[in-house]
Design a protein around this motif. Sequence first.
Motif, short mmCIF file in Angstrom:
data_model
loop_
_atom_site.label_atom_id
_atom_site.label_comp_id
_atom_site.label_asym_id
_atom_site.label_seq_id
_atom_site.Cartn_x
_atom_site.Cartn_y
_atom_site.Cartn_z
N GLN A 48 -45.40 4.80 27.26
CA GLN A 48 -46.71 4.57 27.88
C GLN A 48 -46.63 3.57 29.02
O GLN A 48 -47.47 3.60 29.93
N ASN A 75 -56.83 10.41 22.17
CA ASN A 75 -55.70 11.05 22.83
C ASN A 75 -56.17 12.00 23.92
O ASN A 75 -55.55 12.10 24.97
N LYS A 80 -41.01 2.68 20.85
CA LYS A 80 -40.64 3.83 21.69
C LYS A 80 -41.85 4.38 22.45
O LYS A 80 -41.78 4.60 23.65
N SER A 81 -42.95 4.59 21.71
CA SER A 81 -44.14 5.14 22.36
C SER A 81 -44.70 4.16 23.38
O SER A 81 -45.17 4.57 24.45
N THR A 82 -44.67 2.87 23.05
CA THR A 82 -45.16 1.87 24.00
C THR A 82 -44.34 1.91 25.28
O THR A 82 -44.88 1.83 26.38
N CYS A 134 -46.73 13.62 31.78
CA CYS A 134 -46.62 13.18 30.39
C CYS A 134 -46.92 14.30 29.42
O CYS A 134 -47.85 15.07 29.62
N ASP A 176 -43.21 12.26 24.62
CA ASP A 176 -43.21 11.49 23.38
C ASP A 176 -43.16 12.46 22.19
O ASP A 176 -44.16 13.07 21.85
N GLU A 177 -42.00 12.60 21.61
CA GLU A 177 -41.77 13.50 20.47
C GLU A 177 -42.40 14.88 20.66
O GLU A 177 -43.26 15.29 19.88
N PHE A 186 -47.35 14.73 25.11
CA PHE A 186 -47.38 14.02 23.84
C PHE A 186 -46.96 14.94 22.69
O PHE A 186 -46.82 16.13 22.86
N GLN A 187 -46.87 14.31 21.50
CA GLN A 187 -46.54 15.08 20.31
C GLN A 187 -47.73 15.94 19.89
O GLN A 187 -47.60 17.11 19.60
#
Lengths: 279, 252, 272
Positions: free
Chosen positions: A47, B207, A42-44, A86, A166-167, A88-89
């Motif tokens: 990305q 990150n 999923k993350s890939t 984007c 992403d989450e 991220f979590q």
Amino acid sequence: MIRLDNISFKYAGSEAFALRDINISVGAGEFVGVIGPAGAGKSTLAQALSGVVPHVRRGDFYGAAWVDGSDTVNTTPAELARSVGCVFQDVESQFATTMVEDEILYALENFSVPREDMPERVNQALLDMGIGDLRERSLFSLSGGQKQKVALAAVMALAPKLLVLDEPTGELDPKSSVQVLRLLQLMREKRGTTIVIVEQKIMLLCEFADRLIVMDKGRIALDGSVRELLNQPDQLLELGVNCPRVTSLAARMKARGWTNREPPINIPEAERMVREAIS
Amino acid sequence: MTGLLDYQPGSSPLHKAHPLVKLLLAVAICVCGFLADSIYINIIILLLIVLCGARCGLARQIRATLKGMGALCAILFILQLPFIGSGRVWIDLPLGMTVTDQGVRFCAQLCLRLIGATLPLVMLFAVTRLSDLTNTLVAQLGIPYRYAFVLTTAVRFIPVLLGEMREVIEAQTARGVELDVGVLRKIRLIPPLCAPLLVSCVQRMENNALAAELRGFYLRKRGSGYRRYPLSGVDYAWIVSCVILLTISIIL
Amino acid sequence: MIRLENVSFELSNRPIINDVGFRLEPGAFAALVGGNGAGKSTLLKIIMGLYRPARGAVYIDGEATRGMRVSAIAKKAGFLFQNPDRQIFGATVRAELAFGLAELGISSEEARRRVEGTLERLGLDGSRAPMSLSRGERQRVALAGLFARRPKILLLDEPTTGLDYRECMQMMRCVAELNEEGATILMVTHDMEVALDFAPRMLILADGQLMAQGLTRDLMRDAELLERASLMPAQIVALSARLGIAPGEADDVDSLTDWIAARRAAKGGTAR
């Protein structure tokens, strides 16, 4: 908005494919949820939409990925970022500054947005996320939910056509999670933003997304509208994805011939279904 | 998290000064402390800093710094003192060590210099937004943005690192690890504390770099900053006083 | 057993926990729920002795923890951190488990036996490097570390956050087994379905205060209370409430199906 033609991807130094034969096309303004077990890719996939794969996280990339008309292999992530936002979590590590206002200005400055437009953009982003009162605050002093909203505002200020998350609600409580999803819905309605969100909380996806993509072992296992997929609760469970409880209930009722409605995606719909069945 | 290096909003004269002027002022005061021969100059500088800081609402930072530096200086003072033999002997110690008037003066001045160099820097970060500082460094001094970003990141990561460290210590303590034990055992405990910390820091940095890149880090140019930083009359007054301060400390 | 009496805690003069008191009997399983920043993790750390309360007292297994070293508390209570990576450092899963036991002063013979037993029980491969495992597996390694020490009390901080559904269920089944064997469990969670399925009791924390405590299925029905605590009820409970079903009568899919069947039968009966 997105077209992935036969994408396969293998991280450098890794034997297994992280993505395999991915074919997706997403139209402008769609709200797509991506779900699946850990390690499903999923993350890939997320990305690959932002160009991080294969530009930053390198490896063998096959197929063609088109995002907003650009071929991601020939476009740098920074250039792609003009149309792709984007989130991220781990919200803590995506900040580049220490104050809320600076954080929102950051990307605007980098992308050379005309200086006279900046105040309006910052204001609008803060207002849209409902955090106008946080403007002067230090990022350290915010709660988890507030930080996630600031991160969203910072990305929305650039007015991206595509938002990849992403989450984003991983660390949030139930109420803040719903708030974040509501804000996304609002952005979609107001600005026509296309949204792709990787999320474990299926109940949120069912309520807010209109399309679900279930991934498993690097492949797309299921792809369809939320209701289509909720009609196959057994396949979902087999892939390690749980159904919302009201969907399980609906499946049972359907099996016994008590209802022939589409599976409900929220409580009020479920209530209507049950009331019908017992009246 | 209200750490020592956090910005504290305010509207004092120090807050209003130009970021570069504040930087100049802080550096000038540090340099003065080291240039000054007379201990009285050091005392006067220190008093001025404390008074000025207290007026600008920085009492908390000053107290915390003095407390921390005080302890460090006390240790330095005691370690250093017996080894200075010149001057009039006040007390004779075994092994040919002595306490002399010059020794006391030298050690006291060393401590004052250290505190006098730390306080202005702590105050600088308390009255200056980090982004203002980096913006001016980039826009007005022409320092490449990537170096300025390193400065921001370093300062931003201090509280994050401390927080991670605290959580790792808590996690290991909860497993029954005793951290308040002898030096030998402590060395044995380095891997359980450092390995998780290292892993999480590397993850975070990675990150962070990724997030910055996705938000146009490489596109940033010298004139990208939104805020403009004109110098005001008061700023020139600050600069003049810096020069005067430096001159005085060189002469005396 | 865990007992708290009027516990308060401050951090740089800001109250974090305010006058919290409750009691969990031996073998109880309670969910500690509340919004982000309500003080849930802090409260768990106070019970573990990692933070010392400004006022009030904590009793673990009948003993006041005031003045007890954390290493002494660790003999009775185990703490599972939200992020397993904060504690894992061993080169192999086996080494990781053994480290925790060595710290408690357990003989190497006994330690070996326990480690092997735990590995088998939780289905873990002892020779793997923890960092090569998935997040869910690492979380289970951390749980295994606790399990090997056989604590009477388990304090779990969001054990299922970041896990997928399968991993979450595996994790919770392990926890439930430990509970059946007599461990008292206090678990912080944001997942109301998990709370309903596994924890019969619930404590609701908001702004550092204990807003409510009681049976999970009862508290779950109080939508207004949950709303104030930034929470939302589990789906079937919310549905039951809207259908006017008495609390506890139909909280899961099975019992709600039965209820509907009964209603349909009753109606069919009167029609005939």
